[in-house]
Write a protein that holds these residues in place. Structure first.
Motif, mmCIF file in Angstrom:
data_model
loop_
_atom_site.group_PDB
_atom_site.id
_atom_site.type_symbol
_atom_site.label_atom_id
_atom_site.label_comp_id
_atom_site.label_asym_id
_atom_site.label_seq_id
_atom_site.Cartn_x
_atom_site.Cartn_y
_atom_site.Cartn_z
ATOM 1 N N THR A 189 28.100 40.618 74.308
ATOM 2 C CA THR A 189 26.641 40.587 74.296
ATOM 3 C C THR A 189 26.073 41.853 73.647
ATOM 4 O O THR A 189 25.086 41.794 72.904
ATOM 5 N N GLY A 190 26.711 42.998 73.904
ATOM 6 C CA GLY A 190 26.247 44.253 73.302
ATOM 7 C C GLY A 190 26.353 44.229 71.783
ATOM 8 O O GLY A 190 25.426 44.619 71.067
ATOM 9 N N ASN A 191 27.479 43.747 71.288
ATOM 10 C CA ASN A 191 27.637 43.663 69.833
ATOM 11 C C ASN A 191 26.666 42.668 69.226
ATOM 12 O O ASN A 191 26.116 42.885 68.151
ATOM 13 N N MET A 192 26.491 41.591 69.943
ATOM 14 C CA MET A 192 25.561 40.563 69.442
ATOM 15 C C MET A 192 24.131 41.119 69.396
ATOM 16 O O MET A 192 23.385 40.857 68.447
ATOM 17 N N ALA A 193 23.750 41.892 70.414
ATOM 18 C CA ALA A 193 22.391 42.450 70.444
ATOM 19 C C ALA A 193 22.168 43.375 69.242
ATOM 20 O O ALA A 193 21.156 43.282 68.547
ATOM 21 N N ALA A 194 23.139 44.257 68.964
ATOM 22 C CA ALA A 194 22.953 45.221 67.874
ATOM 23 C C ALA A 194 23.064 44.544 66.504
ATOM 24 O O ALA A 194 22.214 44.740 65.627
ATOM 25 N N LEU A 195 24.088 43.733 66.329
ATOM 26 C CA LEU A 195 24.278 43.090 65.026
ATOM 27 C C LEU A 195 23.140 42.103 64.739
ATOM 28 O O LEU A 195 22.671 41.990 63.606
ATOM 29 N N GLY A 196 22.697 41.413 65.792
ATOM 30 C CA GLY A 196 21.584 40.474 65.631
ATOM 31 C C GLY A 196 20.313 41.198 65.222
ATOM 32 O O GLY A 196 19.555 40.720 64.376
ATOM 33 N N THR A 197 20.084 42.372 65.819
ATOM 34 C CA THR A 197 18.909 43.159 65.435
ATOM 35 C C THR A 197 19.001 43.540 63.963
ATOM 36 O O THR A 197 18.020 43.430 63.209
ATOM 37 N N LEU A 198 20.185 43.946 63.553
ATOM 38 C CA LEU A 198 20.362 44.319 62.144
ATOM 39 C C LEU A 198 20.090 43.125 61.225
ATOM 40 O O LEU A 198 19.407 43.255 60.194
ATOM 41 N N ALA A 199 20.594 41.969 61.605
ATOM 42 C CA ALA A 199 20.356 40.769 60.778
ATOM 43 C C ALA A 199 18.867 40.462 60.713
ATOM 44 O O ALA A 199 18.338 40.103 59.650
ATOM 45 N N VAL B 95 15.479 37.894 75.595
ATOM 46 C CA VAL B 95 14.615 38.985 76.059
ATOM 47 C C VAL B 95 14.738 40.176 75.105
ATOM 48 O O VAL B 95 13.739 40.783 74.700
ATOM 49 N N PHE B 96 15.950 40.473 74.732
ATOM 50 C CA PHE B 96 16.214 41.656 73.903
ATOM 51 C C PHE B 96 15.486 41.574 72.551
ATOM 52 O O PHE B 96 14.679 42.439 72.209
ATOM 53 N N TYR B 97 15.757 40.530 71.782
ATOM 54 C CA TYR B 97 15.178 40.447 70.428
ATOM 55 C C TYR B 97 13.653 40.313 70.487
ATOM 56 O O TYR B 97 12.933 40.949 69.722
ATOM 57 N N ALA B 98 13.182 39.444 71.409
ATOM 58 C CA ALA B 98 11.736 39.185 71.447
ATOM 59 C C ALA B 98 10.974 40.446 71.862
ATOM 60 O O ALA B 98 9.916 40.764 71.302
ATOM 61 N N THR B 99 11.512 41.188 72.836
ATOM 62 C CA THR B 99 10.815 42.382 73.318
ATOM 63 C C THR B 99 10.816 43.471 72.250
ATOM 64 O O THR B 99 9.800 44.129 72.008
ATOM 65 N N LEU B 100 11.948 43.620 71.604
ATOM 66 C CA LEU B 100 12.051 44.632 70.554
ATOM 67 C C LEU B 100 11.078 44.317 69.405
ATOM 68 O O LEU B 100 10.337 45.186 68.933
ATOM 69 N N ALA B 101 11.081 43.065 68.984
ATOM 70 C CA ALA B 101 10.225 42.687 67.847
ATOM 71 C C ALA B 101 8.740 42.818 68.206
ATOM 72 O O ALA B 101 7.915 43.175 67.366
ATOM 73 N N ARG B 102 8.413 42.560 69.469
ATOM 74 C CA ARG B 102 7.005 42.668 69.885
ATOM 75 C C ARG B 102 6.596 44.128 70.064
ATOM 76 O O ARG B 102 5.559 44.560 69.577
ATOM 77 N N ARG B 103 7.474 44.898 70.723
ATOM 78 C CA ARG B 103 7.075 46.269 71.058
ATOM 79 C C ARG B 103 7.316 47.272 69.944
ATOM 80 O O ARG B 103 6.676 48.324 69.906
#
Ligand code: HEM
Length: 430
Positions: free
Chosen positions: A273-283, A391-399
């Motif tokens: 999940t940690g790798n997915m969170a970071a790599l997904g953010t990069l994508a 939660v991770f992607y949506a919150t980051l993109a919003r905030r």
């Protein structure tokens, strides 16, 4: 290309055309040596598309064992459902690398770790923890996860720039969540993260991996001791307490099995999940219009997670299997004792299944990717991973709508050598 009938036609079972293709892809060798390097930064190995079109079930060597790579979506699903294939690493023909074999020898056959078990044992073990990952149960955690992610983002925003998003956000989120589930005290969270990271890396010596694995196992062993002495008897308690109260005390499960199940949750749960969170953010940052759209419309989050799972397929080498008996997959005979790798990343980019599979589109309607596997071993923790990542992607993109990469893409240190693909760090500014 001659049709493969599933019979042993020629003695070596590889027709001339296929042999030529393999030689070409394998740079002159008779067989492909797996794993093949990914295409920078988000693509599958370049050979996969060619395998799909010309040789969808391809001979390969896995740790010295004759094996088959399965490249097409339908065949991958067929393989992952096949009862003729085993996920049991202690099977004498299982294609294990020397490090894994040493680890297996040191820690035993992995009692309780049902990821690598076959039915009926697999099903009995899996059922003991299914309740902890129902959609209802993990949805109840959503507000707590939201609070956690908000707190981590607050801390990152209050700190210096550039920040390492991998260390600041992507790693602590799943680490904390899995520790909640297992009842690991806050003070030990860092210990877990460090050991688990070593355990998954391929570029550290085998003895370092082995030590990390031993230390994690010992930790869990001690945690079980504490729960045996003082369990939480609430039916909604942490997983270890529940296993102790409901299974261990009645003798339905051994102490080693409790340990194996808990260990599986740990390693399967937070590195992925940690790798997915970071790599997904990069994508997402590489597709800024989609990052912006997600920040403005949180209802896009579930689709974004599914598309990122498909597009990135971070498990480099999931799902190796060994044939227990002769079987036919995708028209190819696979003999008892041969290894099988269903290439989920190839399946997730199969043009025969997806329209424009190499296009990243968070509005894509398809939700049937194989990034969480398929069949009886399909990821148990997927409802939890989904909630965390949404939660991770949506919150980051919003905030943090101004989030951007602080270094050129070429300088991001990718985990080219790990079992789970991702980044070692993700320097960002905002
Ligand atoms: C984005 C994050 C995740 C990814 C990409 C992922 C991927 C996978 C894949 C591909 C499999 C199938 C392996 C196989 O067929 O051999 C699997 C199985 C499993 N995963 Fe996950 N996983 C994730 C998150 C989680 C989480 C959060 C947990 C639990 C806390 C978890 C627990 C498990 C377990 C227990 C299995 C074994 C299931 C079985 O053998 O019946 N995973 N995962």
């Amino acid at each position: 290309m001659p049709e493969k009938t599933g019979q042993d036609l020629s003695g070596d079972r590889i027709d001339a055309h296929t042999r030529e293709l393999i030689k070409e892809l394998a740079d002159g060798a008779e067989r492909l040596t797996f794993p093949l390097p990914r295409s920078f930064p988000f693509g599958p190995p370049a050979e996969y598309a060619e395998l799909r079109s010309k040789c969808p079930v391809a001979p390969a060597v896995l740790h010295g064992k004759n094996s088959w790579l399965i490249a097409k979506y339908d065949d991958v699903r067929e393989a992952l459902q096949s009862t003729s294939l085993s996920a049991d690493m202690s099977h004498p023909d299982y294609p294990l690398n020397p490090g894994m074999r040493a680890s297996l020898a040191a820690s035993g056959p992995g009692a309780g770790s049902f990821l690598k078990m076959d039915p009926p044992e697999h099903d009995v073990m899996r059922r003991m923890v299914t309740r902890d990952f129902t959609v209802k149960r993990v949805e109840a955690l959503r507000p707590k996860i939201q609070e956690l992610v908000d707190g981590l983002i607050d801390d990152m925003l209050a700190g210096p720039q550039p920040a390492d998003l991998f260390q600041a956000l992507a790693t602590p989120m799943p680490n904390t969540v899995i520790c909640w589930l297992l009842g690991v005290p806050q003070s030990d969270h860092d210990f877990f993260q460090e050991r688990s990271t070593y355990f998954f890396r391929r570029d550290v010596p085998d003895d370092v991996r082995l030590t990390a694995s031993k230390e994690l196992n010992e930790y869990v062993y001690n945690l079980i001791d504490q729960r045996i002495d003082d369990p939480d008897t609430d039916p909604e308690a942490d997983i270890i307490s529940r296993l102790v109260v409901e299974q261990l005390r009645d003798g339905k499960i051994s102490r080693r099995e409790v340990q194996g199940i808990a260990f599986l949750m740990l390693v399967a749960g937070h590195e992925t999940t940690g790798n997915m969170a970071a790599l997904g953010t990069l994508a997402l940052l590489q597709h800024p219009e989609q990052y912006k759209a997600l920040g403005e419309d949180p209802s896009l989050a579930p689709g974004a997670v599914e598309e990122l799972m498909r597009f990135l397929t971070i498990n480099n080498e999931p799902n190796w299997r060994v044939a227990k008996e002769d079987t036919v997959i995708g028209g190819q005979l696979i003999k008892a004792g041969e290894g099988v790798v269903p290439l989920t990343f190839s399946a997730n980019r199969d043009e025969g299944h997806y329209t424009a599979p190499n296009t990243f589109d968070i509005r894509r309607p398809d939700r049937d990717h194989l990034g969480f596997g398929y069949g009886i071993h399909q990821c148990l923790g997927q409802p939890l991973a989904r909630v965390e990542l949404q939660v991770f992607y949506a919150t980051l993109a919003r905030r943090v709508p101004t989030l951007k990469l602080a270094v050129p893409l070429e300088e991001v240190p990718f985990k080219t050598n790990a079992e789970i693909y991702g980044v070692h760090s993700l320097p960002v500014t905002w």
